[in-house]
Design a protein around this motif. Structure first.
Motif, PDB file in Angstrom:
ATOM      1  N   ARG A   1       0.856  -1.188   0.000  1.00  7.97           N
ATOM      2  CA  ARG A   1       0.000   0.000   0.000  1.00  7.97           C
ATOM      3  C   ARG A   1       0.895   1.242   0.000  1.00  7.97           C
ATOM      4  N   LYS A   2       0.715   2.133  -1.001  1.00  9.83           N
ATOM      5  CA  LYS A   2       1.519   3.356  -1.048  1.00  9.83           C
ATOM      6  C   LYS A   2       1.272   4.166   0.227  1.00  9.83           C
ATOM      7  N   PRO A   3       2.255   4.797   0.854  1.00  6.93           N
ATOM      8  CA  PRO A   3       3.593   5.056   0.307  1.00  6.93           C
ATOM      9  C   PRO A   3       4.578   3.893   0.472  1.00  6.93           C
ATOM     10  N   GLY A   4       4.116   2.693   0.750  1.00  3.73           N
ATOM     11  CA  GLY A   4       5.001   1.535   0.728  1.00  3.73           C
ATOM     12  C   GLY A   4       5.513   1.327  -0.687  1.00  3.73           C
ATOM     13  N   THR A   5       6.619   0.633  -0.814  1.00  2.00           N
ATOM     14  CA  THR A   5       7.280   0.586  -2.117  1.00  2.00           C
ATOM     15  C   THR A   5       7.316  -0.806  -2.749  1.00  2.00           C
ATOM     16  N   GLU A   6       6.573  -1.747  -2.129  1.00  2.00           N
ATOM     17  CA  GLU A   6       6.687  -3.130  -2.598  1.00  2.00           C
ATOM     18  C   GLU A   6       6.248  -3.321  -4.062  1.00  2.00           C
ATOM     19  N   LEU A   7       5.195  -2.608  -4.478  1.00  2.00           N
ATOM     20  CA  LEU A   7       4.730  -2.753  -5.863  1.00  2.00           C
ATOM     21  C   LEU A   7       5.773  -2.234  -6.849  1.00  2.00           C
ATOM     22  N   LEU A   8       6.430  -1.128  -6.449  1.00  2.00           N
ATOM     23  CA  LEU A   8       7.481  -0.575  -7.315  1.00  2.00           C
ATOM     24  C   LEU A   8       8.679  -1.510  -7.371  1.00  2.00           C
ATOM     25  N   GLU A   9       9.006  -2.106  -6.234  1.00  2.00           N
ATOM     26  CA  GLU A   9      10.124  -3.066  -6.201  1.00  2.00           C
ATOM     27  C   GLU A   9       9.813  -4.245  -7.128  1.00  2.00           C
ATOM     28  N   LYS A  10       8.553  -4.654  -7.100  1.00  2.00           N
ATOM     29  CA  LYS A  10       8.160  -5.798  -7.937  1.00  2.00           C
ATOM     30  C   LYS A  10       8.233  -5.425  -9.423  1.00  2.00           C
ATOM     31  N   ALA A  11       7.735  -4.233  -9.754  1.00  2.00           N
ATOM     32  CA  ALA A  11       7.806  -3.762 -11.150  1.00  2.00           C
ATOM     33  C   ALA A  11       9.261  -3.654 -11.594  1.00  2.00           C
ATOM     34  N   LYS A  12      10.084  -3.162 -10.697  1.00  2.00           N
ATOM     35  CA  LYS A  12      11.509  -3.017 -11.010  1.00  2.00           C
ATOM     36  C   LYS A  12      12.107  -4.379 -11.394  1.00  2.00           C
ATOM     37  N   LYS A  13      11.745  -5.377 -10.623  1.00  2.00           N
ATOM     38  CA  LYS A  13      12.269  -6.720 -10.862  1.00  2.00           C
ATOM     39  C   LYS A  13      11.684  -7.323 -12.153  1.00  2.00           C
ATOM     40  N   ASP A  14      10.372  -7.157 -12.324  1.00  2.00           N
ATOM     41  CA  ASP A  14       9.702  -7.734 -13.496  1.00  2.00           C
ATOM     42  C   ASP A  14      10.214  -7.148 -14.812  1.00  2.00           C
ATOM     43  N   PHE A  15      10.506  -5.838 -14.801  1.00  2.00           N
ATOM     44  CA  PHE A  15      10.873  -5.159 -16.064  1.00  2.00           C
ATOM     45  C   PHE A  15      12.301  -4.642 -16.075  1.00  2.00           C
ATOM     46  N   LYS A  16      13.086  -4.937 -15.046  1.00  2.00           N
ATOM     47  CA  LYS A  16      14.468  -4.416 -14.950  1.00  2.00           C
ATOM     48  C   LYS A  16      14.489  -2.893 -15.111  1.00  2.00           C
ATOM     49  N   ILE A  17      13.755  -2.221 -14.237  1.00  2.00           N
ATOM     50  CA  ILE A  17      13.589  -0.767 -14.361  1.00  2.00           C
ATOM     51  C   ILE A  17      14.671  -0.023 -13.583  1.00  2.00           C
ATOM     52  N   ASP A  18      15.171   1.018 -14.222  1.00  2.31           N
ATOM     53  CA  ASP A  18      16.108   1.935 -13.590  1.00  2.31           C
ATOM     54  C   ASP A  18      15.276   3.005 -12.853  1.00  2.31           C
ATOM     55  N   LEU A  19      15.051   2.782 -11.569  1.00  2.94           N
ATOM     56  CA  LEU A  19      14.118   3.649 -10.828  1.00  2.94           C
ATOM     57  C   LEU A  19      14.598   5.096 -10.752  1.00  2.94           C
ATOM     58  N   GLU A  20      15.918   5.280 -10.653  1.00  3.22           N
ATOM     59  CA  GLU A  20      16.422   6.654 -10.505  1.00  3.22           C
ATOM     60  C   GLU A  20      16.221   7.499 -11.757  1.00  3.22           C
ATOM     61  N   ASN A  21      16.029   6.858 -12.898  1.00  7.46           N
ATOM     62  CA  ASN A  21      15.737   7.614 -14.113  1.00  7.46           C
ATOM     63  C   ASN A  21      14.267   7.487 -14.509  1.00  7.46           C
ATOM     64  N   SER A  22      13.428   7.147 -13.525  1.00  2.63           N
ATOM     65  CA  SER A  22      12.003   6.989 -13.788  1.00  2.63           C
ATOM     66  C   SER A  22      11.200   8.090 -13.083  1.00  2.63           C
TER      67      SER A  22
END
Ligand code: MG
Ligand code: ZN
Length: 417
Positions: free
Chosen positions: A111-132
């Motif tokens: 649940r936002k502001p928790g970050t688990e969903l973003l962590e999961k998206a990062k893993k699923d798509f190999k996302i560079d969060l700092e440039n997102s």
């Protein structure tokens, strides 16, 4: 991969109430157009809290169906959302929660502001969060972006940031999702040029073996602080123009990969002054607009405010100005009521004036005004351009140009970096 994360309700949909079916969704205008712009360069991923499931009003499957319907709807206009992630939970238990929904009444980190969903998206798509980027209508979204290290954009639709749950201040603010998409498109195209060539005469002996931008503040070179600042605002293509002890800089930063950016190096055959160095970099500047900084400035300037100002003014160049009470060795610059530069006064002033900080946002067309060869950007170029769309943006953020040992020592003590 870079991503733009979108909150759903209040960003894509007009009301931020609960929805349990697609037909109740009141989609914002222009969401297809906005997402189509983002599709060009980014993954587009929705991150949404849906406690409607924990209320027992609909199931997770219903939420998935709604999301498929949203994608069907925008696909008719050639846009698509790459993935939807949602939190079905709610941390509080109430007596009227139906039996089948009780399992969703838990404290979670998705649940936002928790970050688990973003962590999961990062893993699923190999996302560079700092440039997102993260686009949301509430301070919960802005706080989520801060927690994970994305650049944040608040839209004035939905809550428009008035929910007051967190004190988080967005990096950028836009009227709606379409304006946000256009701005992200422009920021994505921004690059930066940092002038790191100066000898630092007045900094001897500190600069005998080290170029001035490599002098450390709080354990890191001034230049590293600048690169971190640029990356924080979504700017990752950086050109360094150097000369004196340039190899020391090249050895430290390499191709920039270790710092989350891409760096190219432009060697000046001889010292060309700030104007000449920029002209020398002309062939390497590919973006329509770019940030220009002197490499000896310690600053936490909120670049987003300047960038938005520059874009809205359609400026050829925007100078970041500060109010200085003894602008002896900064160029004093006057602006009119529309913030257009109206007078170039220059150095040597004693009274309180608006002075140049050495930070600019520049449209590439500006480079045509710089002659080839040695020149000073302020004294020889900008001073002769009064009447052109050159603007001044007054900032009260922290600036310290490390021109003398005294100022360097002062920056060590007072710098908020
Ligand atoms: Mg929302
Ligand atoms: Zn959750």
């Amino acid at each position: 991969m870079k991503a733009v994360f979108l909150d759903r309700d209040g960003v894509l949909t007009r009301k931020s109430d609960y929805f349990s079916s697609f037909n109740q969704l009141n989609l914002e205008d222009n969401i297809s157009e906005a997402i189509k712009i983002l599709n060009k360069n980014f993954l587009v991923i929705v991150i949404t809290n849906q406690p409607v499931v924990a209320r027992g009003l609909c199931t997770e499957k219903d939420i998935e169906n709604i999301h498929n319907r949203i994608n069907d709807f925008i696909s008719k206009k050639g846009a698509h959302i790459d993935a939807f992630y949602f939190c079905p939970h709610h941390p509080e238990m109430h007596e009227d929660v139906p039996e089948h929904a009780k399992k969703y009444r838990i404290s979670c980190n998705c649940r936002k502001p928790g970050t688990e969903l973003l962590e999961k998206a990062k893993k699923d798509f190999k996302i560079d969060l700092e440039n997102s980027f993260f686009v949301g209508d509430s301070t919960v979204d802005i706080q989520t972006a801060k927690n994970i290290g994305c650049t944040s954009l608040l839209v004035r639709t939905g809550y428009g940031g008035e929910d007051k749950k967190f004190p988080a201040e967005p990096d950028y603010t836009c009227d709606n999702i379409l304006e946000a998409a256009k701005l992200i498109d422009q920021i994505n195209d921004l690059s930066a040029v940092i002038l790191v060539g100066g000898r630092g005469e007045r900094m001897r002996p500190l600069t005998d073996n080290l170029p001035k931008p490599m002098l450390p503040i709080r354990g890191k070179p001034i230049l590293e602080h600048q690169i971190n600042l640029l990356r924080k605002y979504g700017i990752s293509n950086i050109a360094l123009c150097g000369h004196y002890l340039f190899q020391k800089i090249i050895d430290y930063f390499g191709d920039g990969g270790g710092f989350g950016v891409k760096i190219i190096y432009l060697d000046e055959p001889e010292p060309l002054g700030t104007g000449g160095a920029l002209k020398n970099a002309e062939h390497a500047i590919k973006s329509k607009n770019f940030i220009l900084m002197n490499g000896d400035i310690a600053t936490n300037v909120r670049l987003s405010k300047v960038i938005q100002f520059h874009i809205e003014k359609h400026a050829l160049a925007t100078l970041v100005l500060r109010v200085s009470d003894h602008p002896r060795d900064s160029d004093v610059i006057e602006i009119d009521e529309n913030c257009m530069v109206s007078n170039f006064v220059g150095k040597g002033q004693e009274e309180t004036r608006t002075a140049n900080t050495g930070i600019f946002v520049i449209n590439k067309d500006f480079l045509e005004f710089i002659p080839k060869g040695v020149s000073n950007l302020e004294k020889d170029v900008i001073s002769k351009m009064i009447g052109q769309p050159i603007f001044g943006f007054i900032s009260d953020d922290y600036f310290k140009d490390i021109g003398t040992i005294e100022r360097f020592n002062k920056a060590q003590e007072e710098s908020p970096l």
